[in-house]
Every structure is written in C-alpha cells, then in structure tokens.
Write an enzyme that holds these catalytic residues in place. Structure first.
Site, PDB file in Angstrom:
ATOM      1  CE1 TYR A 278      49.698  -7.614 112.866  1.00 48.50           C
ATOM      2  CE2 TYR A 278      49.116  -7.804 115.339  1.00 48.50           C
ATOM      3  CZ  TYR A 278      48.939  -8.168 114.013  1.00 48.50           C
ATOM      4  OH  TYR A 278      47.827  -8.966 113.837  1.00 48.50           O
TER       5      TYR A 278
ATOM      6  CG  ASN B 209      42.474 -11.450 106.454  1.00 50.30           C
ATOM      7  OD1 ASN B 209      42.299 -11.993 107.747  1.00 50.30           O
ATOM      8  ND2 ASN B 209      43.329 -12.103 105.730  1.00 50.30           N
TER       9      ASN B 209
ATOM     10  CB  SER C 198      41.764  -4.850 114.369  1.00 51.93           C
ATOM     11  OG  SER C 198      42.436  -4.194 115.304  1.00 51.93           O
ATOM     12  CB  SER C 199      45.327  -7.647 116.428  1.00 53.84           C
ATOM     13  OG  SER C 199      46.115  -8.408 117.219  1.00 53.84           O
TER      14      SER C 199
ATOM     15  CB  THR D  22      43.696 -17.112 114.918  1.00 53.92           C
ATOM     16  OG1 THR D  22      42.644 -16.227 115.722  1.00 53.92           O
ATOM     17  CG2 THR D  22      42.778 -18.099 114.242  1.00 53.92           C
TER      18      THR D  22
ATOM     19  CB  ILE E  10      41.798 -15.276 109.579  1.00 53.49           C
ATOM     20  CG1 ILE E  10      42.129 -15.637 111.022  1.00 53.49           C
ATOM     21  CG2 ILE E  10      40.517 -14.441 109.867  1.00 53.49           C
ATOM     22  CD1 ILE E  10      42.712 -14.684 111.954  1.00 53.49           C
TER      23      ILE E  10
ATOM     24  CE  LYS F 285      46.365  -6.214 112.269  1.00 53.12           C
ATOM     25  NZ  LYS F 285      45.438  -6.929 110.917  1.00 53.12           N
TER      26      LYS F 285
HETATM   27  P1  NAP Z   1      48.451 -15.483 107.527  1.00 48.81           P
HETATM   28  O1  NAP Z   1      47.961 -16.637 107.757  1.00 48.81           O
HETATM   29  O2  NAP Z   1      49.969 -15.050 107.906  1.00 48.81           O
HETATM   30  O3  NAP Z   1      48.215 -14.843 105.917  1.00 48.81           O
HETATM   31  C1  NAP Z   1      48.297 -13.520 105.700  1.00 48.81           C
HETATM   32  C2  NAP Z   1      47.310 -13.387 104.462  1.00 48.81           C
HETATM   33  O4  NAP Z   1      47.876 -11.745 103.894  1.00 48.81           O
HETATM   34  C3  NAP Z   1      48.049 -13.933 103.398  1.00 48.81           C
HETATM   35  O5  NAP Z   1      47.005 -14.408 102.505  1.00 48.81           O
HETATM   36  C4  NAP Z   1      49.249 -13.168 102.602  1.00 48.81           C
HETATM   37  O6  NAP Z   1      49.218 -13.372 101.095  1.00 48.81           O
HETATM   38  C5  NAP Z   1      48.419 -11.921 102.714  1.00 48.81           C
HETATM   39  N1  NAP Z   1      49.439 -10.938 102.765  1.00 48.81           N
HETATM   40  C6  NAP Z   1      50.367 -10.680 103.783  1.00 48.81           C
HETATM   41  N2  NAP Z   1      51.290  -9.538 103.425  1.00 48.81           N
HETATM   42  C7  NAP Z   1      50.549  -8.839 102.327  1.00 48.81           C
HETATM   43  C8  NAP Z   1      50.762  -7.939 101.439  1.00 48.81           C
HETATM   44  N3  NAP Z   1      51.870  -7.122 101.497  1.00 48.81           N
HETATM   45  N4  NAP Z   1      50.311  -7.827 100.415  1.00 48.81           N
HETATM   46  C9  NAP Z   1      49.126  -8.612  99.736  1.00 48.81           C
HETATM   47  N5  NAP Z   1      49.048  -9.832 100.619  1.00 48.81           N
HETATM   48  C10 NAP Z   1      49.610  -9.909 101.748  1.00 48.81           C
HETATM   49  O7  NAP Z   1      47.296 -14.486 108.472  1.00 48.81           O
HETATM   50  P2  NAP Z   1      46.438 -14.560 109.531  1.00 48.81           P
HETATM   51  O8  NAP Z   1      47.111 -15.161 110.644  1.00 48.81           O
HETATM   52  O9  NAP Z   1      45.285 -15.610 108.949  1.00 48.81           O
HETATM   53  O10 NAP Z   1      45.802 -13.306 109.766  1.00 48.81           O
HETATM   54  C11 NAP Z   1      44.808 -12.911 109.058  1.00 48.81           C
HETATM   55  C12 NAP Z   1      44.492 -11.246 109.983  1.00 48.81           C
HETATM   56  O11 NAP Z   1      44.279 -11.742 111.279  1.00 48.81           O
HETATM   57  C13 NAP Z   1      45.628 -10.333 109.719  1.00 48.81           C
HETATM   58  O12 NAP Z   1      45.170  -9.024 109.549  1.00 48.81           O
HETATM   59  C14 NAP Z   1      46.193 -10.371 110.990  1.00 48.81           C
HETATM   60  O13 NAP Z   1      46.956  -9.235 111.513  1.00 48.81           O
HETATM   61  C15 NAP Z   1      44.945 -10.507 111.975  1.00 48.81           C
HETATM   62  N6  NAP Z   1      45.521 -11.438 113.073  1.00 48.81           N
HETATM   63  C16 NAP Z   1      45.799 -12.671 113.037  1.00 48.81           C
HETATM   64  C17 NAP Z   1      46.119 -13.243 114.424  1.00 48.81           C
HETATM   65  C18 NAP Z   1      46.595 -14.665 114.463  1.00 48.81           C
HETATM   66  O14 NAP Z   1      46.869 -15.024 115.526  1.00 48.81           O
HETATM   67  N7  NAP Z   1      46.682 -15.432 113.427  1.00 48.81           N
HETATM   68  C19 NAP Z   1      45.681 -12.751 115.671  1.00 48.81           C
HETATM   69  C20 NAP Z   1      45.275 -11.443 115.678  1.00 48.81           C
HETATM   70  C21 NAP Z   1      45.163 -10.646 114.444  1.00 48.81           C
HETATM   71  P3  NAP Z   1      50.172 -14.222 100.381  1.00 48.81           P
HETATM   72  O15 NAP Z   1      50.847 -15.405 101.288  1.00 48.81           O
HETATM   73  O16 NAP Z   1      50.218 -14.616  99.013  1.00 48.81           O
HETATM   74  O17 NAP Z   1      51.585 -12.998 100.190  1.00 48.81           O
END
Ligand code: NAP
Length: 255
Positions: free
Chosen positions: A162, A98, A148-149, A195, A19, A166
């Site tokens: 988690y 994010n 958030s989530s 997502t 995202i 959030k």
């Molecule tokens: P993702 O694909 O897992 O990517 C996570 C990103 O955050 C990566 O760029 C990672 O960077 C970075 N990150 C993680 N831990 C970190 C740390 N300790 N320090 C610095 N960077 C860190 O995430 P996503 O699924 O797109 O989710 C994005 C946001 O949406 C998050 O806040 C998540 O909680 C929220 N969300 C996602 C979903 C879903 O279903 N995907 C649902 C609800 C909410 P590196 O890989 O370079 O470390």
C-alpha cells in the site's frame, strides 16, 4: 470561507464514504458542483448526494470500479454526461484522486504478485490514467489533488505494498506539478494519518487505541479534518502551492 468555489466543478473518486464523502461535502459547501464517484456502493454514493443537496449543494453520482477493464472510459463517459446535464459543458475544475484499495496487512513475506498488481492498479495506475484522460476537461488554473498517506513517511512493514502504491502516487504529484505549471494547474498530495472513516476496524479498541497514539493530539483524525485541507488546496487561496505534500495527520510524523 464562504462559496469560494461557486461556478466550479469537481470530481472526487471514492466519495461514497469516508474522507471522500467529507471532501465532496466540503467542496459542495463552497459552491462546487460535485461528481460523487463510487466503486461498488451506489446507495452510499446516493446518500452523499442526498447530504449535499440537504446542505443546499449540487452533486450527481458516477460509478466505475477502478482497476477493472474499461473503468476509466466508463467513469469519463458518465462524468462528461453529468457535467453536460448540469452545466451545459464538460469543464472539470477540480480532480481529487481519493479512491484507494487497502491491503489486509500481510507480512512482506506473504504478499502475492496478484495483490501487488491489484493495489497498484487502483492506487497508482488508475489515478494516472484518470488524470491523463481528464486533462482535456481541466481548464488552465485547475486543481489536481492526490490523497496519499502518512505511511509513505513511516515504516509499517505489513503495509509495504500500500505504501509503495502511495509513493508512486506522490511521484505523479511531483512530476505533473512541473508538467502542468505552464497551465497554472496545481498538483498536490494530501497525506492523512489514521482517520476514522467509520469502518469496523477503527471501532475496535485494539486498533483504535494504538492508532490514536500516533497523533500528537492522541486521537484519530476525522474525515472532515482531512477534507478541510483538500478544500483549501482546491481554492484560489492555495494558488502558490504545487508539487507539495501536505501533512494532514494531526502531528503523527513529528517523531
Ligand atoms: P474508505 O472509507 O475505505 O472509502 C474508500 C472509497 O474508495 C469508497 O468510496 C470506495 O467506494 C472507493 N473505492 C475503493 N476501491 C475502489 C475501486 N477499486 N474502484 C472505485 N472506488 C473504489 O476510505 P478512507 O479511509 O476514507 O480513505 C480515503 C483515502 O485516504 C484513500 O486514498 C486512503 O488510502 C487515504 N488514507 C486513509 C487513511 C485512513 O486512516 N482512513 C489514512 C491514510 C490515507 P465503494 O465503497 O463504493 O466501492
């Protein structure tokens, strides 16, 4: 919407993939110069910058592993250097919190104190400290958007820690929205549902199928569908929205 953010600057934490990457691309497409932040995967962040540049946009990478000592200082130092190099100033118009850590999904009985500390350090404490430190760079009329989530609104016991983190982030949204209103800085949360961030888990039918059923549209969301909501909040069109939590779940919370 074309070039609604020309002349603006943005930081998207965790925009090496998922995202965050889609959000960085979306903001850049609207004209913003984007700081693409990563934790560990510099190459993936560079790929995000490459995609933005291919699209005619401008971006640079900054790396800092949130939740580790000195990370916020490292991030701010690189941010200020990058902004100065690209714009001659250190103004940050849009901050998107994010980046987040996720849990493997333990039963509440099996959660350790260390896991709680680690999740809160990345998902709640780091965004707070980042906002606190970045506020001096954010001009009147700026934007803070916290990702958030939907899990803050539905019970998923294995995700309790988690979800708690959030929930804390949503409190940052609420209270800072009031605090920063005199400066016309808006602060909002976006709540994604399931997502498809490209991770291996979402490609497994036993995960993908039940998660798809959560949405009223019976499919997973795409990162761009959440990013579009974030980009909207970043524009002047969303100037009358602050302290809000915007649902970006494809109707997963309809009951
Ligand atoms: P993702 O694909 O897992 O990517 C996570 C990103 O955050 C990566 O760029 C990672 O960077 C970075 N990150 C993680 N831990 C970190 C740390 N300790 N320090 C610095 N960077 C860190 O995430 P996503 O699924 O797109 O989710 C994005 C946001 O949406 C998050 O806040 C998540 O909680 C929220 N969300 C996602 C979903 C879903 O279903 N995907 C649902 C609800 C909410 P590196 O890989 O370079 O470390």
């Amino acid at each position: 919407m074309t070039s609604t953010l020309t002349g603006k600057t943005a930081l998207v934490t965790g925009s090496s993939r998922g995202i965050g990457r889609a959000t960085a691309l979306g903001l850049a497409r609207e004209g913003a110069l984007v700081a693409v932040h990563y934790g560990r995967d510099k190459q993936a962040a560079q790929e995000t910058v490459g995609l933005i540049e291919k699209d005619g946009g401008r971006a640079f990478t900054i790396g800092a592993e949130l939740g580790t000592p000195g990370a916020i200082d490292q991030l701010l130092d690189q941010l200020e250097t990058g902004l100065r190099e690209h714009t001659g100033a250190t103004v940050l118009d849009i901050l998107v919190n994010n980046a987040a850590a996720t849990t493997p999904g333990n039963a509440p009985e099996d959660v350790s104190a260390e896991q709680i500390d680690q999740i809160f350090a990345v998902n709640a404490k780091a965004p707070f400290l980042l906002v606190q430190r970045a506020l001096g760079l954010i001009p009147d009329g700026g934007r803070i958007i916290n990702i958030s989530s939907a899990v803050t609104r539905m019970a998923m016991p294995p995700q309790v820690v988690y979800a708690m983190s959030k929930g804390a982030l949503d409190q940052l949204t609420l209270h800072l929205a009031r605090h920063l209103a005199p400066r016309h800085i808006t602060v909002n949360s976006v709540l994604p549902g399931a997502t498809d961030n490209g991770s291996a888990a979402f490609q497994m039918p036993e995960v993908r199928e039940p998660m798809s059923q959560l949405s009223a549209f019976k499919r997973l969301g795409e990162p761009e569908e959440v990013a579009d909501v974030v980009v909207f909040l970043a524009t002047d069109r969303a100037r009358w929205i602050t302290g809000a939590s915007l649902d970006a779940t494809g109707g997963s919370l309809l009951g």
